[in-house]
Enzyme design. Structure first.
Site, PDB file in Angstrom:
ATOM      1  N   ILE A  21      21.051  58.363  47.311  1.00 28.36           N
ATOM      2  CA  ILE A  21      19.646  58.618  46.954  1.00 28.36           C
ATOM      3  C   ILE A  21      19.557  59.685  45.850  1.00 28.36           C
ATOM      4  O   ILE A  21      18.807  59.528  44.882  1.00 28.36           O
ATOM      5  CB  ILE A  21      18.852  59.045  48.212  1.00 28.36           C
ATOM      6  CG1 ILE A  21      18.734  57.849  49.170  1.00 28.36           C
ATOM      7  CG2 ILE A  21      17.478  59.594  47.842  1.00 28.36           C
ATOM      8  CD1 ILE A  21      18.173  58.176  50.556  1.00 28.36           C
ATOM      9  N   LEU A  41      27.922  69.238  46.148  1.00 28.63           N
ATOM     10  CA  LEU A  41      29.116  69.886  46.685  1.00 28.63           C
ATOM     11  C   LEU A  41      30.360  69.304  45.999  1.00 28.63           C
ATOM     12  O   LEU A  41      31.331  70.008  45.756  1.00 28.63           O
ATOM     13  CB  LEU A  41      29.181  69.608  48.199  1.00 28.63           C
ATOM     14  CG  LEU A  41      30.153  70.395  49.036  1.00 28.63           C
ATOM     15  CD1 LEU A  41      29.886  71.897  48.933  1.00 28.63           C
ATOM     16  CD2 LEU A  41      30.058  69.968  50.501  1.00 28.63           C
ATOM     17  N   SER A 150      13.796  62.395  57.122  1.00 34.65           N
ATOM     18  CA  SER A 150      14.216  61.068  57.591  1.00 34.65           C
ATOM     19  C   SER A 150      13.204  60.605  58.633  1.00 34.65           C
ATOM     20  O   SER A 150      12.648  61.434  59.374  1.00 34.65           O
ATOM     21  CB  SER A 150      15.600  61.137  58.235  1.00 34.65           C
ATOM     22  OG  SER A 150      15.870  59.922  58.921  1.00 34.65           O
ATOM     23  N   TYR A 163      21.141  65.503  63.717  1.00 34.63           N
ATOM     24  CA  TYR A 163      20.500  65.020  62.488  1.00 34.63           C
ATOM     25  C   TYR A 163      18.979  64.936  62.661  1.00 34.63           C
ATOM     26  O   TYR A 163      18.208  65.386  61.800  1.00 34.63           O
ATOM     27  CB  TYR A 163      21.086  63.648  62.152  1.00 34.63           C
ATOM     28  CG  TYR A 163      20.623  63.052  60.841  1.00 34.63           C
ATOM     29  CD1 TYR A 163      21.172  63.483  59.626  1.00 34.63           C
ATOM     30  CD2 TYR A 163      19.671  62.044  60.812  1.00 34.63           C
ATOM     31  CE1 TYR A 163      20.757  62.922  58.426  1.00 34.63           C
ATOM     32  CE2 TYR A 163      19.260  61.479  59.624  1.00 34.63           C
ATOM     33  CZ  TYR A 163      19.806  61.914  58.430  1.00 34.63           C
ATOM     34  OH  TYR A 163      19.397  61.352  57.245  1.00 34.63           O
TER      35      TYR A 163
HETATM   36  P1  NAD Z   1      25.163  60.213  50.528  1.00 37.79           P
HETATM   37  O1  NAD Z   1      26.192  60.591  51.498  1.00 37.79           O
HETATM   38  O2  NAD Z   1      25.343  59.019  49.669  1.00 37.79           O
HETATM   39  O3  NAD Z   1      24.840  61.455  49.552  1.00 37.79           O
HETATM   40  C1  NAD Z   1      24.732  62.759  50.029  1.00 37.79           C
HETATM   41  C2  NAD Z   1      25.232  63.698  48.944  1.00 37.79           C
HETATM   42  O4  NAD Z   1      25.030  65.036  49.410  1.00 37.79           O
HETATM   43  C3  NAD Z   1      26.731  63.553  48.651  1.00 37.79           C
HETATM   44  O5  NAD Z   1      26.933  63.438  47.257  1.00 37.79           O
HETATM   45  C4  NAD Z   1      27.333  64.839  49.188  1.00 37.79           C
HETATM   46  O6  NAD Z   1      28.461  65.297  48.454  1.00 37.79           O
HETATM   47  C5  NAD Z   1      26.157  65.794  49.034  1.00 37.79           C
HETATM   48  N1  NAD Z   1      26.284  66.959  49.906  1.00 37.79           N
HETATM   49  C6  NAD Z   1      26.681  67.001  51.201  1.00 37.79           C
HETATM   50  N2  NAD Z   1      26.693  68.256  51.651  1.00 37.79           N
HETATM   51  C7  NAD Z   1      26.283  69.034  50.620  1.00 37.79           C
HETATM   52  C8  NAD Z   1      26.093  70.420  50.462  1.00 37.79           C
HETATM   53  N3  NAD Z   1      26.360  71.285  51.450  1.00 37.79           N
HETATM   54  N4  NAD Z   1      25.657  70.889  49.258  1.00 37.79           N
HETATM   55  C9  NAD Z   1      25.424  70.041  48.245  1.00 37.79           C
HETATM   56  N5  NAD Z   1      25.609  68.711  48.323  1.00 37.79           N
HETATM   57  C10 NAD Z   1      26.030  68.216  49.501  1.00 37.79           C
HETATM   58  O7  NAD Z   1      23.824  60.083  51.380  1.00 37.79           O
HETATM   59  P2  NAD Z   1      22.377  59.470  51.049  1.00 37.79           P
HETATM   60  O8  NAD Z   1      22.179  58.315  51.930  1.00 37.79           O
HETATM   61  O9  NAD Z   1      22.187  59.326  49.587  1.00 37.79           O
HETATM   62  O10 NAD Z   1      21.472  60.646  51.611  1.00 37.79           O
HETATM   63  C11 NAD Z   1      20.685  61.466  50.765  1.00 37.79           C
HETATM   64  C12 NAD Z   1      19.644  62.156  51.643  1.00 37.79           C
HETATM   65  O11 NAD Z   1      18.807  61.163  52.212  1.00 37.79           O
HETATM   66  C13 NAD Z   1      20.250  62.938  52.798  1.00 37.79           C
HETATM   67  O12 NAD Z   1      19.485  64.108  53.005  1.00 37.79           O
HETATM   68  C14 NAD Z   1      20.070  61.993  53.973  1.00 37.79           C
HETATM   69  O13 NAD Z   1      20.020  62.675  55.176  1.00 37.79           O
HETATM   70  C15 NAD Z   1      18.746  61.351  53.618  1.00 37.79           C
HETATM   71  N6  NAD Z   1      18.507  60.079  54.274  1.00 37.79           N
HETATM   72  C16 NAD Z   1      19.307  59.002  54.043  1.00 37.79           C
HETATM   73  C17 NAD Z   1      19.023  57.807  54.706  1.00 37.79           C
HETATM   74  C18 NAD Z   1      19.842  56.573  54.496  1.00 37.79           C
HETATM   75  O14 NAD Z   1      19.582  55.564  55.188  1.00 37.79           O
HETATM   76  N7  NAD Z   1      20.799  56.542  53.598  1.00 37.79           N
HETATM   77  C19 NAD Z   1      17.928  57.728  55.587  1.00 37.79           C
HETATM   78  C20 NAD Z   1      17.155  58.852  55.779  1.00 37.79           C
HETATM   79  C21 NAD Z   1      17.437  60.030  55.121  1.00 37.79           C
END
Ligand code: NAD
Length: 261
Positions: A21, A41, A150, A163
């Site tokens: 995202i 990160l 979320s 979470y």
């Molecule tokens: P993803 O794992 O593809 O991306 C998450 C990114 O966050 C990664 O690049 C990771 O390196 C980075 N990250 C992790 N810990 C970190 C830190 N301490 N400091 C800086 N960067 C850090 O996940 P995503 O699905 O793209 O999720 C993005 C956001 O959306 C998250 O907050 C997740 O909880 C939320 N979300 C995702 C979904 C889903 O279905 N994918 C649903 C609801 C919420």
């Protein structure tokens, strides 16, 4: 769909910008004309995102940097490096960094609970606070801070007690920030703060979910499919823009109708 030019002259920082995202948000904001700071990160993945961005319309290059949202020191360094490079604080911030460490309530280790809260909840607080402080110190009269919660924070989810708790907290941070930053005593900061609540979005975070669970989830989604990261990015771009100028303290569900009502 991107609205070209809508975010020209905005400087945006996106945490978690190296994947899923966050990466889609960086691409969407840049395609609408914003200068984008990709923070993650994982510095290598932040640089990969940087390479994928369209040219900045103002000729101000985008940048990528390593940052840990769970560390106050790291978030402070992030803001300092942005100020040093662009001579202004970001007026748009999307905090998309997040992690999962799933387990059932009966088996959840305290450490796994703490780690998820540290990144998702405390990270949101640290990033929102640091960007807001920089905006207020610069005398800015507008800004758009966007957190990523979320739908699970609202409804709970089996295996995600840490979470779900962290994401419910993100909404609390967002609404409080919205109240404080819209107006503070007799000052009007005009800084908006909103939360997007994705449902089940196809990203590396959900890639590990077993096919059986995915099929079950899809059956529950009224629109009948998982969402795309770009569909969450569309909503973030809207919230970042003046099209959302009268929206603050809101949580916007991007779920295909999952768990509505
Ligand atoms: P993803 O794992 O593809 O991306 C998450 C990114 O966050 C990664 O690049 C990771 O390196 C980075 N990250 C992790 N810990 C970190 C830190 N301490 N400091 C800086 N960067 C850090 O996940 P995503 O699905 O793209 O999720 C993005 C956001 O959306 C998250 O907050 C997740 O909880 C939320 N979300 C995702 C979904 C889903 O279905 N994918 C649903 C609801 C919420």
């Amino acid at each position: 769909m991107a609205t070209p030019g809508r975010l020209v002259s905005r400087l945006a920082v996106v945490t978690g910008g190296g994947s899923g995202i966050g990466r889609a948000v960086c691409q969407r904001l840049a395609s609408e004309g914003a200068s984008v700071v990709v923070a993650d990160l994982n510095e290598a993945s932040a640089n990969e995102t940087l390479k994928s961005l369209p040219r900045d319309l103002r000729g101000q290059a985008h940048m990528a940097t390593a940052a840990d949202v769970a560390s106050k020191e790291s978030v402070k360094t992030l803001l300092t490096s942005i100020q040093a490079r662009y001579f202004q604080p970001p007026s748009v911030c999307v905090n998309a960094a997040g992690i999962t460490l799933d387990n059932f309530l009966l088996d959840m280790e305290e450490d796994d609970f703490d780690k998820v809260v540290q990144v998702n909840l405390k990270g949101s607080f640290l990033v929102v606070q640091a960007v807001a402080q920089a905006l207020v110190a610069s005398g800015a009269t507008k800004g758009s801070l966007i957190t990523v919660g979320s739908i699970v924070g609202k409804v709970g989810n089996i295996g995600q007690v840490n979470y779900a708790a962290s994401k419910a907290g993100v909404e609390g941070v967002t609404r409080t920030a919205a109240k404080e930053l819209a107006r503070w005593l007799h000052f009007r900061f005009g800084i908006r703060c909103n939360c997007v609540l994705p449902g089940f979005i196809s990203t590396p975070m959900t890639d590990t979910v077993p096919e059986k669970v995915i099929s079950k989830m899809k059956a529950l989604i009224p629109l009948g499919r998982m969402g795309e990261a770009a569909e969450v990015a569309d909503v973030c771009a809207f919230l970042a823009s003046d099209d959302a100028r009268y929206i603050t303290g809101a949580s916007l569900e991007v779920t295909g109708g999952l768990f509505m009502g």
